[in-house]
Design a protein around this motif. Structure first.
Motif, PDB file in Angstrom:
ATOM      1  N   LEU A  18       0.841  -1.195   0.000  1.00  0.00           N
ATOM      2  CA  LEU A  18       0.000   0.000   0.000  1.00  0.00           C
ATOM      3  C   LEU A  18       0.875   1.242   0.000  1.00  0.00           C
ATOM      4  CD1 LEU A  18      -2.931   1.167   0.435  1.00  0.00           C
ATOM      5  CD2 LEU A  18      -2.323   1.281   2.860  1.00  0.00           C
ATOM      6  N   PRO A  19       0.621   2.205  -0.852  1.00  0.00           N
ATOM      7  CA  PRO A  19      -0.414   2.150  -1.855  1.00  0.00           C
ATOM      8  C   PRO A  19       0.193   2.058  -3.251  1.00  0.00           C
ATOM      9  CG  PRO A  19      -0.022   4.401  -1.213  1.00  0.00           C
ATOM     10  CD  PRO A  19       1.061   3.559  -0.588  1.00  0.00           C
ATOM     11  N   LEU A  20       0.302   0.898  -3.805  1.00  0.00           N
ATOM     12  CA  LEU A  20       0.799   0.737  -5.164  1.00  0.00           C
ATOM     13  C   LEU A  20      -0.236   1.232  -6.155  1.00  0.00           C
ATOM     14  CD1 LEU A  20       2.424  -2.791  -4.943  1.00  0.00           C
ATOM     15  CD2 LEU A  20       3.532  -0.573  -4.739  1.00  0.00           C
ATOM     16  N   ALA A  21       0.126   1.236  -7.410  1.00  0.00           N
ATOM     17  CA  ALA A  21      -0.822   1.682  -8.432  1.00  0.00           C
ATOM     18  C   ALA A  21      -2.029   0.784  -8.429  1.00  0.00           C
ATOM     19  CB  ALA A  21      -0.145   1.640  -9.805  1.00  0.00           C
ATOM     20  N   SER A  92     -22.773  -1.693 -13.624  1.00  0.00           N
ATOM     21  CA  SER A  92     -21.734  -0.790 -14.100  1.00  0.00           C
ATOM     22  C   SER A  92     -20.400  -1.171 -13.492  1.00  0.00           C
ATOM     23  CB  SER A  92     -22.071   0.658 -13.717  1.00  0.00           C
ATOM     24  OG  SER A  92     -21.013   1.527 -14.037  1.00  0.00           O
ATOM     25  N   TYR A  93     -19.338  -0.991 -14.264  1.00  0.00           N
ATOM     26  CA  TYR A  93     -18.001  -1.236 -13.765  1.00  0.00           C
ATOM     27  C   TYR A  93     -17.293   0.073 -13.406  1.00  0.00           C
ATOM     28  CZ  TYR A  93     -18.257  -6.115 -15.197  1.00  0.00           C
ATOM     29  OH  TYR A  93     -18.610  -7.430 -15.329  1.00  0.00           O
ATOM     30  N   SER A  94     -18.049   1.147 -13.270  1.00  0.00           N
ATOM     31  CA  SER A  94     -17.457   2.448 -12.977  1.00  0.00           C
ATOM     32  C   SER A  94     -16.688   2.389 -11.666  1.00  0.00           C
ATOM     33  CB  SER A  94     -18.548   3.515 -12.880  1.00  0.00           C
ATOM     34  OG  SER A  94     -18.006   4.738 -12.445  1.00  0.00           O
ATOM     35  N   SER A  95     -15.522   3.010 -11.652  1.00  0.00           N
ATOM     36  CA  SER A  95     -14.692   3.002 -10.450  1.00  0.00           C
ATOM     37  C   SER A  95     -15.118   4.069  -9.447  1.00  0.00           C
ATOM     38  CB  SER A  95     -13.226   3.228 -10.833  1.00  0.00           C
ATOM     39  OG  SER A  95     -13.092   4.456 -11.516  1.00  0.00           O
ATOM     40  N   GLY A  96     -16.079   4.926  -9.818  1.00  0.00           N
ATOM     41  CA  GLY A  96     -16.546   5.958  -8.914  1.00  0.00           C
ATOM     42  C   GLY A  96     -15.503   7.049  -8.722  1.00  0.00           C
ATOM     43  N   GLU A  97     -15.578   7.728  -7.573  1.00  0.00           N
ATOM     44  CA  GLU A  97     -14.631   8.804  -7.326  1.00  0.00           C
ATOM     45  C   GLU A  97     -13.233   8.245  -7.082  1.00  0.00           C
ATOM     46  OE1 GLU A  97     -15.734  12.093  -4.851  1.00  0.00           O
ATOM     47  OE2 GLU A  97     -17.820  11.458  -4.836  1.00  0.00           O
ATOM     48  N   GLU A  98     -12.257   9.073  -7.384  1.00  0.00           N
ATOM     49  CA  GLU A  98     -10.868   8.626  -7.309  1.00  0.00           C
ATOM     50  C   GLU A  98     -10.443   8.359  -5.875  1.00  0.00           C
ATOM     51  OE1 GLU A  98      -6.521  10.057  -9.063  1.00  0.00           O
ATOM     52  OE2 GLU A  98      -8.323  11.285  -9.321  1.00  0.00           O
ATOM     53  N   TRP A  99      -9.707   7.272  -5.681  1.00  0.00           N
ATOM     54  CA  TRP A  99      -9.177   6.889  -4.379  1.00  0.00           C
ATOM     55  C   TRP A  99      -7.741   7.380  -4.304  1.00  0.00           C
ATOM     56  CZ3 TRP A  99     -12.906   4.923  -1.410  1.00  0.00           C
ATOM     57  CH2 TRP A  99     -12.569   4.412  -0.147  1.00  0.00           C
ATOM     58  N   LYS A 100      -7.390   8.183  -3.278  1.00  0.00           N
ATOM     59  CA  LYS A 100      -6.075   8.810  -3.231  1.00  0.00           C
ATOM     60  C   LYS A 100      -5.401   8.592  -1.869  1.00  0.00           C
ATOM     61  CE  LYS A 100      -7.551  12.586  -6.298  1.00  0.00           C
ATOM     62  NZ  LYS A 100      -7.680  14.070  -6.418  1.00  0.00           N
ATOM     63  N   PRO A 101      -4.990   7.377  -1.576  1.00  0.00           N
ATOM     64  CA  PRO A 101      -4.385   7.106  -0.262  1.00  0.00           C
ATOM     65  C   PRO A 101      -3.016   7.743  -0.068  1.00  0.00           C
ATOM     66  CG  PRO A 101      -4.187   5.192  -1.690  1.00  0.00           C
ATOM     67  CD  PRO A 101      -5.063   6.164  -2.414  1.00  0.00           C
ATOM     68  N   ASP A 102      -2.428   8.319  -1.135  1.00  0.00           N
ATOM     69  CA  ASP A 102      -1.140   9.002  -1.012  1.00  0.00           C
ATOM     70  C   ASP A 102      -1.288  10.517  -0.951  1.00  0.00           C
ATOM     71  OD1 ASP A 102       0.639   6.935  -0.859  1.00  0.00           O
ATOM     72  OD2 ASP A 102       0.910   6.752  -3.017  1.00  0.00           O
ATOM     73  N   ASP A 103      -2.503  11.018  -1.110  1.00  0.00           N
ATOM     74  CA  ASP A 103      -2.749  12.450  -1.153  1.00  0.00           C
ATOM     75  C   ASP A 103      -3.101  12.963   0.246  1.00  0.00           C
ATOM     76  OD1 ASP A 103      -3.453  14.877  -3.049  1.00  0.00           O
ATOM     77  OD2 ASP A 103      -5.064  14.735  -1.567  1.00  0.00           O
ATOM     78  N   TRP A 106      -6.641  14.287   0.752  1.00  0.00           N
ATOM     79  CA  TRP A 106      -7.629  13.192   0.743  1.00  0.00           C
ATOM     80  C   TRP A 106      -7.593  12.440   2.068  1.00  0.00           C
ATOM     81  CZ3 TRP A 106      -8.243   7.965   1.244  1.00  0.00           C
ATOM     82  CH2 TRP A 106      -9.373   7.390   0.639  1.00  0.00           C
ATOM     83  N   VAL A 107      -6.383  12.080   2.522  1.00  0.00           N
ATOM     84  CA  VAL A 107      -6.243  11.341   3.776  1.00  0.00           C
ATOM     85  C   VAL A 107      -6.747  12.179   4.949  1.00  0.00           C
ATOM     86  CG1 VAL A 107      -4.592  10.271   5.358  1.00  0.00           C
ATOM     87  CG2 VAL A 107      -4.342   9.947   2.889  1.00  0.00           C
ATOM     88  N   SER A 108      -6.535  13.484   4.902  1.00  0.00           N
ATOM     89  CA  SER A 108      -7.008  14.365   5.978  1.00  0.00           C
ATOM     90  C   SER A 108      -8.530  14.368   6.076  1.00  0.00           C
ATOM     91  CB  SER A 108      -6.516  15.794   5.743  1.00  0.00           C
ATOM     92  OG  SER A 108      -5.114  15.858   5.789  1.00  0.00           O
ATOM     93  N   GLN A 109      -9.194  14.030   4.982  1.00  0.00           N
ATOM     94  CA  GLN A 109     -10.650  14.017   4.967  1.00  0.00           C
ATOM     95  C   GLN A 109     -11.225  12.630   5.208  1.00  0.00           C
ATOM     96  OE1 GLN A 109     -12.321  15.706   1.396  1.00  0.00           O
ATOM     97  NE2 GLN A 109     -14.429  15.473   2.098  1.00  0.00           N
ATOM     98  N   TYR A 110     -10.554  11.594   4.653  1.00  0.00           N
ATOM     99  CA  TYR A 110     -11.130  10.249   4.688  1.00  0.00           C
ATOM    100  C   TYR A 110     -10.302   9.214   5.451  1.00  0.00           C
ATOM    101  CZ  TYR A 110     -13.925  12.186   0.862  1.00  0.00           C
ATOM    102  OH  TYR A 110     -14.745  12.977   0.093  1.00  0.00           O
ATOM    103  N   GLY A 111      -9.070   9.522   5.806  1.00  0.00           N
ATOM    104  CA  GLY A 111      -8.223   8.525   6.443  1.00  0.00           C
ATOM    105  C   GLY A 111      -7.926   7.392   5.489  1.00  0.00           C
ATOM    106  N   TYR A 112      -8.355   6.187   5.851  1.00  0.00           N
ATOM    107  CA  TYR A 112      -8.212   5.035   4.957  1.00  0.00           C
ATOM    108  C   TYR A 112      -9.463   4.824   4.099  1.00  0.00           C
ATOM    109  CZ  TYR A 112      -4.215   3.739   7.900  1.00  0.00           C
ATOM    110  OH  TYR A 112      -3.016   3.740   8.581  1.00  0.00           O
TER     111      TYR A 112
END
Length: 325
Positions: A18-21, A92-103, A106-112
Motif C-alpha cells: 500500500l499504496p501501489l498503483a 456498471s463497472y465504474s470506479s466511482g470517485e478517485e481513491w487517493k491514499p497518497d494524497d 484526501w487522507v485528511s478528509q477520509y483517512g483510509y
C-alpha cells in the motif's frame, strides 16, 4: 482454495505494498502492464483484466444474454416456459470517485476511507424504470406444487441442513443448480481455481503472499516504518497492514454491537477522527521511509522470481482460464 479465497489472498498482498498503483488508471481504463506487479499482470490477463471498462461491460452483457437464452432452452426441455430476462440494467463497472491514499488532503478528509469515503453522503442513484420479471405471470398461473417444480428446475433443489454452513451459506455446485447452473457453466466454463486441478499452484501463491512480510527486505522496511510510527505516538504496529487492519477491526466491532441505527453517532465520529489521525501518521512514515517505492521494488522482484519458478504451472492455469473466458 476457491476463487474467492484467492481474491482475499491478493487483497492481503496488496496491503503489503500500500499504496501501489491501482488496477485501473485514473481514466477508468485497464491498467497497463507496467502498473501491475508481475504475478498480478499474469493472472489479470488470464481473467480478462486486460480489458477496459467498456469492453468488460460489453463482455458481461453478452455473457448474461447467452446464459438467459440457454436457461430458456433448458427449462423448455423440463416442460416449463421461460422467457429470458434482461439482467444487465443498472450494472456498471465504474470506479466511482478517485481513491487517493497518497494524497494528504484526501487522507485528511477520509483517512483510509473506512468510516467515511468519497460519495458517502451523496444520494443513492435511482432508476425510474421498475424491473419486471417477464416470467411472473406464467409462474403465478401455476399451482403451488408446479411453482416449486419450476424453481427447482431453474435453480436446483434447496440445500439440506447438512449442506448449510453455520452462517447459512453453502457450497454452490453448478451440477446441482438446475438450468441456471448448467447455463452458467456452459458460458463461463469451469473456474480453474475452484476445480482443484491447480491446487498446488493456488497453495503456492497463498503461501507466497503469506510469507512475503517475513522476507528480510520487507521486514527491514516494515521495521523502519514501525519505528517511525512509534516516534509519532503510534506504537504497536509491526507492519503497515496492521495499521489499516486496526481500524477495520474497530469498525467491525462497532457495527457488531449496533442494535439500532443511530444517525450522527458520536462513537462513529470519534472512530472516524481516530482513523484520520492514524492514517496521517502512517502517510508521514511511509513518505519518510519511501515505503511505496521500496515495497514495490521488493514485491516486484519476489514476484518475478515466483513467476520464473512456477512458469509451467502458471501457463497451464492461464490456458485453462482463457479457455473459459
Amino acid at each position: 482454495m476457491n476463487r474467492r479465497r484467492f481474491a482475499v489472498a491478493l487483497l492481503a498482498a496488496s496491503a503489503l505494498v500500500l499504496p501501489l498503483a491501482a488496477c485501473s488508471g485514473d481514466d477508468g481504463g485497464a491498467a497497463s502492464p507496467e502498473e501491475l506487479s508481475p504475478l498480478s499482470a499474469y493472472l489479470s490477463a488470464a481473467w480478462g483484466g486486460d480489458l477496459d471498462q467498456d469492453e468488460q461491460q460489453a463482455k458481461f452483457e453478452e455473457q448474461q444474454k447467452k446464459i438467459e437464452e440457454l436457461q430458456a432452452e433448458c427449462m423448455a426441455e423440463q416442460g416449463f416456459e421461460y422467457q429470458p430476462m434482461d439482467t444487465t440494467g443498472g450494472v456498471s463497472y465504474s470506479s466511482g470517485e478517485e481513491w487517493k491514499p497518497d494524497d494528504r488532503e484526501w487522507v485528511s478528509q477520509y483517512g483510509y476511507g473506512m468510516v467515511n469515503w468519497p460519495g458517502r453522503d451523496e444520494p443513492m442513484p435511482t432508476d425510474e424504470t421498475e424491473f419486471v420479471d417477464p416470467n411472473q405471470d406464467y409462474v403465478a398461473s401455476l399451482s403451488e406444487s408446479e411453482q416449486a417444480a419450476f424453481y427447482e428446475a431453474l435453480y436446483g433443489p434447496s440445500p439440506t441442513e447438512e449442506e448449510l454452513n453455520d452462517d447459512g451459506s453453502y457450497e454452490w455446485n453448478w451440477e446441482t443448480a438446475g438450468c441456471s447452473g448448467w447455463a452458467q457453466h456452459e458460458i463461463n466454463g469451469e473456474d480453474p481455481w475452484s476445480s482443484g486441478e491447480h491446487q498446488d499452484l493456488t497453495d503456492a501463491i497463498n503461501d507466497f503472499y503469506t510469507e512475503m512480510p517475513n522476507h528480510p527486505d520487507m521486514a527491514d522496511l516494515n521495521a523502519a516504518w514501525s519505528s517511525c510510527m512509534a516516534d509519532a505516538g503510534e506504537p504497536g504496529f509491526a507492519t503497515q497492514a496492521e495499521a489499516t487492519e486496526s481500524i477495520s477491526t474497530e469498525l467491525n466491532a462497532y457495527y457488531d454491537n449496533q442494535t439500532e441505527y443511530i444517525e450522527d453517532d458520536p462513537a462513529l465520529d470519534e472512530l472516524g477522527e481516530r482513523e484520520i489521525a492514524l492514517a496521517l501518521a502512517d502517510l508521514d512514515c511511509r513518505e519518510k521511509v519511501d515505503y511505496r517505492a521500496q515495497s514495490q521494488k521488493i514485491t516486484f522482484a519476489l514476484e518475478e522470481q515466483f513467476v520464473a519458478d512456477h512458469k509451467a504451472e502458471l501457463d497451464a492455469f492461464k490456458a485453462d482460464a482463457e479457455a473459459g473466458r
